[in-house]
Write a protein that holds these residues in place. Structure first.
Motif, PDB file in Angstrom:
ATOM      1  N   GLU A  76     118.743  46.049  16.471  1.00 45.16           N
ATOM      2  CA  GLU A  76     119.738  45.353  17.321  1.00 45.16           C
ATOM      3  C   GLU A  76     119.918  43.881  16.974  1.00 45.16           C
ATOM      4  OE1 GLU A  76     119.824  46.403  21.131  1.00 45.16           O
ATOM      5  OE2 GLU A  76     120.272  48.873  20.706  1.00 45.16           O
ATOM      6  N   GLU A  77     118.663  43.617  16.780  1.00 45.06           N
ATOM      7  CA  GLU A  77     118.413  41.747  16.690  1.00 45.06           C
ATOM      8  C   GLU A  77     118.827  41.389  15.292  1.00 45.06           C
ATOM      9  OE1 GLU A  77     114.764  38.446  16.500  1.00 45.06           O
ATOM     10  OE2 GLU A  77     114.437  40.630  17.180  1.00 45.06           O
ATOM     11  N   ALA A  78     118.656  42.383  14.437  1.00 43.97           N
ATOM     12  CA  ALA A  78     119.014  42.053  13.060  1.00 43.97           C
ATOM     13  C   ALA A  78     120.434  41.906  12.750  1.00 43.97           C
ATOM     14  CB  ALA A  78     118.540  42.930  11.982  1.00 43.97           C
ATOM     15  N   VAL A  79     121.129  42.364  13.560  1.00 45.08           N
ATOM     16  CA  VAL A  79     122.753  42.518  13.143  1.00 45.08           C
ATOM     17  C   VAL A  79     123.546  41.855  14.400  1.00 45.08           C
ATOM     18  CG1 VAL A  79     122.614  44.692  11.866  1.00 45.08           C
ATOM     19  CG2 VAL A  79     123.129  44.896  14.249  1.00 45.08           C
ATOM     20  N   ALA A  80     123.096  41.670  15.295  1.00 53.17           N
ATOM     21  CA  ALA A  80     123.648  41.018  16.758  1.00 53.17           C
ATOM     22  C   ALA A  80     124.501  39.953  16.250  1.00 53.17           C
ATOM     23  CB  ALA A  80     122.538  40.684  17.830  1.00 53.17           C
ATOM     24  N   GLN A  81     124.268  38.907  15.400  1.00 51.40           N
ATOM     25  CA  GLN A  81     125.134  37.566  14.905  1.00 51.40           C
ATOM     26  C   GLN A  81     125.551  37.895  13.427  1.00 51.40           C
ATOM     27  OE1 GLN A  81     125.424  35.600  17.350  1.00 51.40           O
ATOM     28  NE2 GLN A  81     124.177  36.847  18.781  1.00 51.40           N
ATOM     29  N   ALA A  82     125.401  39.045  13.081  1.00 55.42           N
ATOM     30  CA  ALA A  82     125.875  39.314  11.607  1.00 55.42           C
ATOM     31  C   ALA A  82     127.353  39.080  11.475  1.00 55.42           C
ATOM     32  CB  ALA A  82     125.416  40.505  11.165  1.00 55.42           C
ATOM     33  N   SER A  83     127.483  38.132  10.518  1.00 54.06           N
ATOM     34  CA  SER A  83     129.115  38.024  10.061  1.00 54.06           C
ATOM     35  C   SER A  83     129.252  39.165   8.863  1.00 54.06           C
ATOM     36  CB  SER A  83     129.490  36.995   9.435  1.00 54.06           C
ATOM     37  OG  SER A  83     128.449  36.599   8.193  1.00 54.06           O
ATOM     38  N   PHE A  84     128.368  39.775   8.109  1.00 59.39           N
ATOM     39  CA  PHE A  84     128.290  41.009   7.338  1.00 59.39           C
ATOM     40  C   PHE A  84     127.106  41.644   7.221  1.00 59.39           C
ATOM     41  CE2 PHE A  84     128.645  42.881   3.083  1.00 59.39           C
ATOM     42  CZ  PHE A  84     129.986  43.206   3.000  1.00 59.39           C
ATOM     43  N   VAL A  85     127.040  43.038   7.264  1.00 58.44           N
ATOM     44  CA  VAL A  85     125.933  43.757   7.250  1.00 58.44           C
ATOM     45  C   VAL A  85     125.982  44.752   5.880  1.00 58.44           C
ATOM     46  CG1 VAL A  85     124.922  46.028   8.272  1.00 58.44           C
ATOM     47  CG2 VAL A  85     125.883  44.040   9.807  1.00 58.44           C
ATOM     48  N   GLN A  86     124.915  44.542   5.023  1.00 62.59           N
ATOM     49  CA  GLN A  86     124.678  45.306   3.878  1.00 62.59           C
ATOM     50  C   GLN A  86     123.638  46.301   4.161  1.00 62.59           C
ATOM     51  OE1 GLN A  86     126.675  45.021   0.984  1.00 62.59           O
ATOM     52  NE2 GLN A  86     125.866  46.759   0.212  1.00 62.59           N
ATOM     53  N   GLU A  87     123.864  47.466   4.017  1.00 62.27           N
ATOM     54  CA  GLU A  87     123.010  48.801   4.487  1.00 62.27           C
ATOM     55  C   GLU A  87     122.346  49.517   3.275  1.00 62.27           C
ATOM     56  OE1 GLU A  87     121.962  52.631   4.760  1.00 62.27           O
ATOM     57  OE2 GLU A  87     123.936  52.163   3.997  1.00 62.27           O
ATOM     58  N   ASN A  88     121.045  49.684   3.385  1.00 57.06           N
ATOM     59  CA  ASN A  88     120.261  50.220   2.012  1.00 57.06           C
ATOM     60  C   ASN A  88     119.536  51.082   2.567  1.00 57.06           C
ATOM     61  OD1 ASN A  88     121.403  47.599   0.343  1.00 57.06           O
ATOM     62  ND2 ASN A  88     120.404  46.777   2.096  1.00 57.06           N
ATOM     63  N   GLY A  89     119.763  51.972   3.481  1.00 59.76           N
ATOM     64  CA  GLY A  89     118.812  53.061   3.769  1.00 59.76           C
ATOM     65  C   GLY A  89     118.567  54.159   2.643  1.00 59.76           C
ATOM     66  N   ILE A  93     121.376  62.195   4.792  1.00 59.25           N
ATOM     67  CA  ILE A  93     122.249  62.262   5.648  1.00 59.25           C
ATOM     68  C   ILE A  93     121.676  62.161   7.296  1.00 59.25           C
ATOM     69  CG2 ILE A  93     124.171  63.693   6.964  1.00 59.25           C
ATOM     70  CD1 ILE A  93     125.049  62.569   4.252  1.00 59.25           C
ATOM     71  N   ASP A  94     120.834  62.870   7.392  1.00 63.82           N
ATOM     72  CA  ASP A  94     120.086  62.702   8.709  1.00 63.82           C
ATOM     73  C   ASP A  94     119.719  61.399   9.320  1.00 63.82           C
ATOM     74  OD1 ASP A  94     118.182  62.967   6.687  1.00 63.82           O
ATOM     75  OD2 ASP A  94     116.651  63.944   7.933  1.00 63.82           O
ATOM     76  N   LEU A  95     119.009  60.591   8.264  1.00 62.77           N
ATOM     77  CA  LEU A  95     118.762  59.201   8.438  1.00 62.77           C
ATOM     78  C   LEU A  95     119.836  58.426   8.603  1.00 62.77           C
ATOM     79  CD1 LEU A  95     115.693  58.479   6.127  1.00 62.77           C
ATOM     80  CD2 LEU A  95     115.731  59.326   8.603  1.00 62.77           C
ATOM     81  N   LYS A  96     120.863  58.639   7.797  1.00 65.12           N
ATOM     82  CA  LYS A  96     122.203  57.721   7.712  1.00 65.12           C
ATOM     83  C   LYS A  96     122.934  57.934   9.196  1.00 65.12           C
ATOM     84  CE  LYS A  96     122.622  56.079   3.470  1.00 65.12           C
ATOM     85  NZ  LYS A  96     122.543  54.805   2.977  1.00 65.12           N
ATOM     86  N   GLN A  97     122.906  59.241   9.586  1.00 60.31           N
ATOM     87  CA  GLN A  97     123.529  59.654  10.900  1.00 60.31           C
ATOM     88  C   GLN A  97     123.081  58.583  12.163  1.00 60.31           C
ATOM     89  OE1 GLN A  97     126.200  62.222  11.444  1.00 60.31           O
ATOM     90  NE2 GLN A  97     126.169  60.840  13.287  1.00 60.31           N
ATOM     91  N   ASP A  98     121.788  58.621  12.345  1.00 61.22           N
ATOM     92  CA  ASP A  98     121.127  57.842  13.314  1.00 61.22           C
ATOM     93  C   ASP A  98     121.341  55.978  13.183  1.00 61.22           C
ATOM     94  OD1 ASP A  98     120.330  59.897  14.570  1.00 61.22           O
ATOM     95  OD2 ASP A  98     118.278  59.900  13.691  1.00 61.22           O
ATOM     96  N   LEU A  99     121.385  56.073  11.601  1.00 64.19           N
ATOM     97  CA  LEU A  99     121.386  54.510  11.376  1.00 64.19           C
ATOM     98  C   LEU A  99     122.623  53.802  11.649  1.00 64.19           C
ATOM     99  CD1 LEU A  99     120.098  51.980  10.222  1.00 64.19           C
ATOM    100  CD2 LEU A  99     120.524  53.014   8.092  1.00 64.19           C
TER     101      LEU A  99
END
Length: 314
Positions: A76-89, A93-99
């Motif tokens: 939550e801290e990582a993305v709280a002020q983000a203007s763009f999010v790049q996800e690389n998990g 599917i099970d991990l992506k769902q929660d993420l």
């Protein structure tokens, strides 16, 4: 549309995520990175040291500095002020769902959430986001991320045009060459093009028509040299001389159709996989692979530098 100007959040800092962090920092952006794996911050900072010299060679933007990186264990801290999010998990599917559910809740409503996924369709990722699925898309890069310009921007069924244009502008600002993939397809566009070539390469090995080394040489010392400059279709156009693509298709279209019709299906059996692995091992006998990678990257940097200085290439 101008690119979003605030901090960039990179979620997942493996090989792909580290490339995104390095590229954003090199272009003067402030980056907040997150990865829950033990030792992730140390690996990220070590990876940045490895990648940074190549980015220095290509030219750093004003304000670029590794000091502008913040690492946090709190998503939550990582993305709280983000203007763009790049996800690389991980591609699970099970991990992506929660993420993605967590990203959707914690990221500001107007911020694009882009996934580096090479195979998952963005509409599936949007289903994981109850609040703002319209800002979710795929932004699929290619390894090494900090050097290869291409990124595929793939919207899902509910992705807004604003998210597409915003992501495209963001990637262009990072020196990327984005393409807009207009249909959701397994593997997007570029991996499908690669798979078509791999399919025939595997088939030729299976049939005994060529060795692995001969196939690699056929591309690396033949059409691959042209493809790196113009791509396969404009290359065809130039092969047609003054008449261009129209002339080429009139005269070489029928035999080309016959070649395509003769392409054979192939199954990647254990036996074929073993033959491919053995063929690569034979090809690389006596070669220092670390030196090979270093020379590859040096030549790639030279090519990128030269392409930047040209004005007539599309």
């Amino acid at each position: 549309m101008t690119a979003p100007r605030g901090p960039v959040a990179v979620v997942g800092t493996g090989v792909i995520g580290t490339g995104w962090v390095a590229l954003a920092l090199a272009h003067g952006r402030e980056v907040t990175a997150h990865d829950p794996a033990p030792g992730a911050e140390e690996r990220l900072r070590s990876g940045l040291e490895t990648l940074w010299p190549a980015l220095v060679r290509l030219g750093l933007a004003e304000g670029s500095s590794q000091e502008r990186l913040t690492f946090t264990d709190d998503l939550e801290e990582a993305v709280a002020q983000a203007s763009f999010v790049q996800e690389n998990g991980p591609e699970r599917i099970d991990l992506k769902q929660d993420l993605f559910a967590a990203l959707d809740r914690a990221t500001p409503a107007g911020t694009v959430i882009a996934s580096s996924s090479s195979g998952l369709e963005p509409s599936l990722l949007q289903e994981m986001c109850e609040e703002h699925p319209e800002r979710v898309l795929v932004g699929h890069p290619f390894h090494p991320v900090h050097l290869i310009p291409l990124v595929e921007v793939v919207p899902g069924g509910r992705t807004s045009e604003q998210a597409v244009t915003g992501a495209t502008a963001f990637y262009r600002e990072l020196g990327k060459r984005p393409i807009h993939v207009r249909q959701e397809l397994p593997g997007h566009v570029t991996n499908r093009l690669q798979a078509a070539l791999w399919k025939e390469a595997y088939s030729l090995v299976e049939r005994g028509a060529a060795t692995v080394a001969d196939i690699d040489a056929a591309i690396a010392y033949g059409p691959g040299l042209r493809w790196a400059l113009l791509g396969p279709l404009v290359g065809q156009h130039l092969s047609g001389g003054p008449g261009g693509m129209a002339h080429l298709l009139r005269h070489l279209g029928p035999p080309a159709q016959a070649w395509m019709d003769d392409l054979r299906p192939v199954r990647l059996t254990d036996e074929l996989a073993a033959r491919l692995v053995a063929g690569v091992d034979d090809e690389l006998t006596g070669i220092d692979q670390a030196a090979m990678v270093a020379e590859r990257d040096d030549l790639l940097l030279t090519l990128l530098e030269q392409k930047r200085s040209r004005t007539a290439l599309p």
